[in-house]
Design a protein around this motif. Structure first.
Motif, PDB file in Angstrom:
ATOM      1  N   ASP A 120       0.848  -1.195   0.000  1.00  0.00           N
ATOM      2  CA  ASP A 120       0.000   0.000   0.000  1.00  0.00           C
ATOM      3  C   ASP A 120       0.884   1.245   0.000  1.00  0.00           C
ATOM      4  OD1 ASP A 120      -1.727   2.093   0.483  1.00  0.00           O
ATOM      5  OD2 ASP A 120      -2.832   1.077   2.064  1.00  0.00           O
ATOM      6  N   ALA A 121       0.824   2.015  -1.093  1.00  0.00           N
ATOM      7  CA  ALA A 121       1.679   3.192  -1.241  1.00  0.00           C
ATOM      8  C   ALA A 121       1.399   4.253  -0.183  1.00  0.00           C
ATOM      9  CB  ALA A 121       1.516   3.793  -2.637  1.00  0.00           C
ATOM     10  N   ALA A 122       0.164   4.300   0.306  1.00  0.00           N
ATOM     11  CA  ALA A 122      -0.179   5.298   1.320  1.00  0.00           C
ATOM     12  C   ALA A 122       0.470   4.970   2.660  1.00  0.00           C
ATOM     13  CB  ALA A 122      -1.694   5.386   1.477  1.00  0.00           C
ATOM     14  N   LYS A 123       0.535   3.668   2.994  1.00  0.00           N
ATOM     15  CA  LYS A 123       1.097   3.256   4.285  1.00  0.00           C
ATOM     16  C   LYS A 123       2.583   2.914   4.193  1.00  0.00           C
ATOM     17  CE  LYS A 123      -1.273   0.487   6.888  1.00  0.00           C
ATOM     18  NZ  LYS A 123      -2.044  -0.686   7.369  1.00  0.00           N
ATOM     19  N   TYR A 124       2.988   2.378   3.039  1.00  0.00           N
ATOM     20  CA  TYR A 124       4.380   1.933   2.892  1.00  0.00           C
ATOM     21  C   TYR A 124       4.965   2.485   1.581  1.00  0.00           C
ATOM     22  CZ  TYR A 124       2.112  -1.444   5.991  1.00  0.00           C
ATOM     23  OH  TYR A 124       1.370  -2.027   6.976  1.00  0.00           O
ATOM     24  N   PRO A 125       5.137   3.806   1.495  1.00  0.00           N
ATOM     25  CA  PRO A 125       5.572   4.424   0.226  1.00  0.00           C
ATOM     26  C   PRO A 125       6.926   3.941  -0.269  1.00  0.00           C
ATOM     27  CG  PRO A 125       5.744   5.962   2.059  1.00  0.00           C
ATOM     28  CD  PRO A 125       4.972   4.790   2.572  1.00  0.00           C
ATOM     29  N   ASN A 126       7.880   3.742   0.633  1.00  0.00           N
ATOM     30  CA  ASN A 126       9.208   3.311   0.200  1.00  0.00           C
ATOM     31  C   ASN A 126       9.182   1.882  -0.333  1.00  0.00           C
ATOM     32  OD1 ASN A 126      10.414   5.769   1.150  1.00  0.00           O
ATOM     33  ND2 ASN A 126      10.237   4.968   3.213  1.00  0.00           N
ATOM     34  N   ALA A 127       8.446   1.014   0.344  1.00  0.00           N
ATOM     35  CA  ALA A 127       8.317  -0.370  -0.104  1.00  0.00           C
ATOM     36  C   ALA A 127       7.582  -0.442  -1.442  1.00  0.00           C
ATOM     37  CB  ALA A 127       7.590  -1.200   0.950  1.00  0.00           C
ATOM     38  N   ALA A 128       6.562   0.395  -1.615  1.00  0.00           N
ATOM     39  CA  ALA A 128       5.801   0.404  -2.879  1.00  0.00           C
ATOM     40  C   ALA A 128       6.675   0.884  -4.029  1.00  0.00           C
ATOM     41  CB  ALA A 128       4.581   1.314  -2.733  1.00  0.00           C
ATOM     42  N   ARG A 129       7.467   1.928  -3.785  1.00  0.00           N
ATOM     43  CA  ARG A 129       8.380   2.430  -4.827  1.00  0.00           C
ATOM     44  C   ARG A 129       9.389   1.360  -5.220  1.00  0.00           C
ATOM     45  NH1 ARG A 129      13.569   2.864  -3.239  1.00  0.00           N
ATOM     46  NH2 ARG A 129      12.950   4.118  -1.439  1.00  0.00           N
ATOM     47  N   TRP A 130       9.965   0.681  -4.208  1.00  0.00           N
ATOM     48  CA  TRP A 130      10.940  -0.382  -4.472  1.00  0.00           C
ATOM     49  C   TRP A 130      10.287  -1.533  -5.243  1.00  0.00           C
ATOM     50  CZ3 TRP A 130      10.238  -5.316  -2.534  1.00  0.00           C
ATOM     51  CH2 TRP A 130      11.279  -6.219  -2.752  1.00  0.00           C
ATOM     52  N   TYR A 131       9.068  -1.922  -4.866  1.00  0.00           N
ATOM     53  CA  TYR A 131       8.382  -3.043  -5.503  1.00  0.00           C
ATOM     54  C   TYR A 131       8.165  -2.778  -6.996  1.00  0.00           C
ATOM     55  CZ  TYR A 131       5.027  -6.875  -6.052  1.00  0.00           C
ATOM     56  OH  TYR A 131       4.392  -8.023  -6.462  1.00  0.00           O
ATOM     57  N   LYS A 132       7.721  -1.554  -7.313  1.00  0.00           N
ATOM     58  CA  LYS A 132       7.498  -1.213  -8.723  1.00  0.00           C
ATOM     59  C   LYS A 132       8.795  -1.292  -9.514  1.00  0.00           C
ATOM     60  CE  LYS A 132       3.512   1.865  -8.050  1.00  0.00           C
ATOM     61  NZ  LYS A 132       3.019   3.262  -8.199  1.00  0.00           N
ATOM     62  N   ASN A 133       9.876  -0.826  -8.901  1.00  0.00           N
ATOM     63  CA  ASN A 133      11.176  -0.861  -9.587  1.00  0.00           C
ATOM     64  C   ASN A 133      11.619  -2.304  -9.839  1.00  0.00           C
ATOM     65  OD1 ASN A 133      13.693  -0.147 -10.627  1.00  0.00           O
ATOM     66  ND2 ASN A 133      14.627   0.000  -8.601  1.00  0.00           N
ATOM     67  N   ILE A 134      11.552  -3.161  -8.815  1.00  0.00           N
ATOM     68  CA  ILE A 134      11.985  -4.549  -8.966  1.00  0.00           C
ATOM     69  C   ILE A 134      11.072  -5.304  -9.931  1.00  0.00           C
ATOM     70  CG2 ILE A 134      12.413  -6.723  -7.746  1.00  0.00           C
ATOM     71  CD1 ILE A 134      14.415  -4.411  -7.228  1.00  0.00           C
ATOM     72  N   HIS A 135       9.790  -4.944  -9.949  1.00  0.00           N
ATOM     73  CA  HIS A 135       8.851  -5.588 -10.880  1.00  0.00           C
ATOM     74  C   HIS A 135       9.306  -5.411 -12.334  1.00  0.00           C
ATOM     75  CE1 HIS A 135       5.068  -7.122 -12.413  1.00  0.00           C
ATOM     76  NE2 HIS A 135       4.968  -6.057 -13.191  1.00  0.00           N
ATOM     77  N   SER A 136       9.964  -4.284 -12.616  1.00  0.00           N
ATOM     78  CA  SER A 136      10.419  -4.030 -13.986  1.00  0.00           C
ATOM     79  C   SER A 136      11.541  -4.982 -14.415  1.00  0.00           C
ATOM     80  CB  SER A 136      10.902  -2.572 -14.126  1.00  0.00           C
ATOM     81  OG  SER A 136      12.071  -2.355 -13.358  1.00  0.00           O
TER      82      SER A 136
END
Length: 227
Positions: free
Chosen positions: A46-62
């Motif tokens: 959840d980007a609202a609660k875990y913004p850093n984890a969400a940003r990292w997840y999107k990057n690794i997904h690529s």
């Protein structure tokens, strides 16, 4: 012990905190450590609660189609990574460095060395330590391509671009940009930037751009790589 249950709020909070000042789980490039943590998650945090984890997840997904080519040992043991593991490694590294500095660099254990040899050894040791202290530190940087989407085809793109580039931060350098058609007469802004990883949070930068609610609908990281 490092990360444990990443399905729990405690686990996700630990991961989000860990990624506050990091782009990757270990080091400065994607590795099997990122793959292990990525696979342990059930989806995008959840980007609202875990913004850093969400940003990292999107990057690794690529990198998902290239997971097998990433460096490191493949593992499903996520407890190998995380704060306590790195903290222990840093203690060991510090101890080894201290031991290295205490080594007799000149190969002599003779306690009866004359004063001249002792003075020469002390001088060379001081020079060695001074040289080590002056060794330049590598600054981790990333090249990022950011997509900025307007509301509709009536959005003033010149104003949108000006507002984006008006954001100035230490460790942020804006690069070239272009307008890319997305359909129905709408064009999104695609802009390149270089950031110092320790100084710039991409999540915070995106939030600052999205604060321009009159022009910006959303932002997304289209590509990112280390310099």
């Amino acid at each position: 012990m490092g990360f444990t249950d990443l399905a729990s709020e405690t686990g996700l909070s630990a991961l989000n905190s860990w990624l506050t000042t990091r782009s990757y789980i270990v080091g400065y490039t994607p590795s099997q450590a990122d793959v292990a943590i990525y696979k342990a998650l059930s989806g995008t945090p959840d980007a609202a609660k875990y913004p850093n984890a969400a940003r990292w997840y999107k990057n690794i997904h690529s990198y998902e189609t290239d997971f097998e080519t990433l460096p490191g040992e493949q593992s499903t043991d996520i407890s190998k990574y995380g704060p306590e593991v790195v903290a222990a490694a840093e203690v060991v590294a510090a101890a080894e460095e201290e031991e290295e500095e205490d080594v007799d660099l000149f190969g002599s254990d003779d306690e009866e060395e004359d004063a001249e040899k002792e003075a020469l050894a002390a001088k060379r040791l001081a020079e060695y330590r001074a040289k080590k202290a002056l060794k330049p530190q590598t600054i981790a940087k990333s090249v990022v391509t950011l997509d900025v989407k307007p509301w509709d085809d009536e959005t003033n793109m010149d104003e949108l671009i000006a507002n984006v580039k008006a954001i100035e931060k230490d460790g942020l350098v804006w690069g070239a940009h272009t307008l890319v058609p997305v359909g129905y007469g709408i064009k999104k802004l695609q802009i390149n930037l270089v950031v110092e990883d320790e100084k710039i949070s991409l999540d915070e930068l995106q939030q600052e751009i999205e604060a321009d609610e009159d022009h910006v609908q959303s932002t997304d990281i289209a590509a990112m790589q280390k310099l």
